[in-house]
Write a protein that holds these residues in place. Structure first.
Motif: not given
Length: 384
Positions: A57-71, A73-81
């Motif tokens: 689920e963390l990987v699914a939240c990656w927005g493919e931004q052109e950053w040097d780090r793969l950041l 930020w999903p909340s705990n409530d979102y991950l629980v759901t």
């Protein structure tokens, strides 16, 4: 004392190590690439379901931004759901993923996870979790998966060898019971029974080295017992009765078309086609006239498939004992198999005739079995 980060999360050594991992300069990672790396990581590290789902689920939240780090930020409530797990289970999964250096927490001043935007509303940074280590270590995942595959193959080969040794031991005891019922074999049978109980199951992820050594030794003991019983309590080795000049070819009496038989192979004078035909009527399955040893070799090569023996077994037998004895061993084992099936209502106790053939060849090579003696005994039993 344990240091605490500004966001309240306890600082972990693994997080500091993972933070040093970085992407190649100018590298843009797609969600598909990151997802593939995460799946390989989960397999390589044998992640349990909770940590595996949270990582997915963390990987699914990656927005493919052109950053040097793969950041992300999903909340705990979102991950629980999304996962159906409790918040406590989500937090436990975070600890596992951090300790395994798969994710790095990037804490905000207030401990929350959120994106940082510029005046134009574009996301320029975020506080949450850094997934860079998952992708940066993809070479390590590939190496681990190769090592695991090699370990599985080695374990499979070991269990296959155990199966072969166990069947050979049981077949030797069955033959001992059939041909020499008066002999006491209870000790060997108890050893087989006890070792079967101690042998780990294939489903257990262990290397059965000890069990393989024990089965190999027990197989040898069972075959030696059968061998000694058949030779009147003694192990006799084949003696060469060729007293002629060593300069004369030993196969000079062979028919011309038997010249395919190796000239260095010294075949016992008792191994005649007539004896083999009388002892092994199954030779009639060949469907061709058998007049000499060359025909015997052809028949053995043809009937090899009837044993379920691989072609490599025939090649090994020819290399070890020569084509004539290899062919006779095929015919002899096939006759044993059919005789035993006839006595037991169509079901032979020789469950693996191909493996029996390999074992027979090895014993012939070692001098533990004289094929001429065995054929004479088989003919005598058939005529009595």
């Amino acid at each position: 004392m344990q240091l605490v980060s500004s966001g309240g999360r306890r600082l972990r050594h693994a997080a500091l190590v993972a933070r040093e991992l970085a992407l190649e300069t100018g590298r843009t990672v797609t969600r598909k690439e990151l997802s593939a790396a995460a799946r390989e990581a989960a397999k390589a590290l044998n992640l349990k379901s909770g940590a595996r789902w949270v990582l997915s689920e963390l990987v699914a939240c990656w927005g493919e931004q052109e950053w040097d780090r793969l950041l992300v930020w999903p909340s705990n409530d979102y991950l629980v759901t999304r996962t159906g797990k409790s918040e406590r289970a989500i937090r436990a999964a975070f600890r596992v993923l951090i300790d395994l250096q798969l994710i790095v927490p990037k804490e905000s001043p207030n401990g929350k996870r959120y994106a940082v935007k510029d005046l134009a509303g574009e996301i320029i940074d975020a506080f949450g979790f850094d997934l860079t280590p998952v992708y940066a270590r993809r070479g390590e995942w590939a190496e681990r998966l190769i090592e695991q595959k090699q370990a599985r193959e080695a374990r499979k080969r070991a269990f296959d060898e155990i199966t072969i040794a166990r069947r050979a031991a049981e077949e030797a005891l069955s033959a001992l019971a059939e041909h020499h019922p008066e002999l006491d074999r209870s000790d060997l049978e108890e050893q087989v029974k006890g070792l079967k109980a101690r042998t780990p199951a294939r489903s257990m992820k262990v290397m059965p080295h000890d069990a393989l050594d024990q089965w190999t030794a027990l197989r040898r003991a069972c075959e030696e017992a059968f061998l000694k019983a058949g030779n009147g309590g003694e192990i006799r080795r084949h003696t060469n009765n060729n007293n002629g000049s060593p300069s004369k070819p030993c196969n000079k009496s062979f028919p011309k078309k038997a010249e395919a038989v190796r000239s260095i192979e010294q075949t016992s004078e008792h191994l005649s086609p007539e004896l083999i035909l009388e002892a092994c009527p199954t030779l009639s399955d060949y469907g061709q006239p058998v007049r000499d040893l060359a025909d015997i070799v052809s028949a053995g090569r043809y009937l090899r498939a009837s044993l379920g023996a691989h072609e490599s077994a025939w090649a090994e037998a020819v290399e070890e004992v020569g084509p004539v004895r290899a062919a006779i061993a095929v015919i002899y084992v096939l006759q044993l198999y059919e005789d035993d099936a006839a006595k037991n209502g169509g079901e032979s106790r020789i469950k693996n005739p191909g493996g029996y053939f390999r074992a027979m060849v090895r014993m012939v090579k070692a001098g533990k079995i004289d094929l001429a003696v065995e054929l004479l005994a088989m003919r005598r039993r058939r005529m009595s």
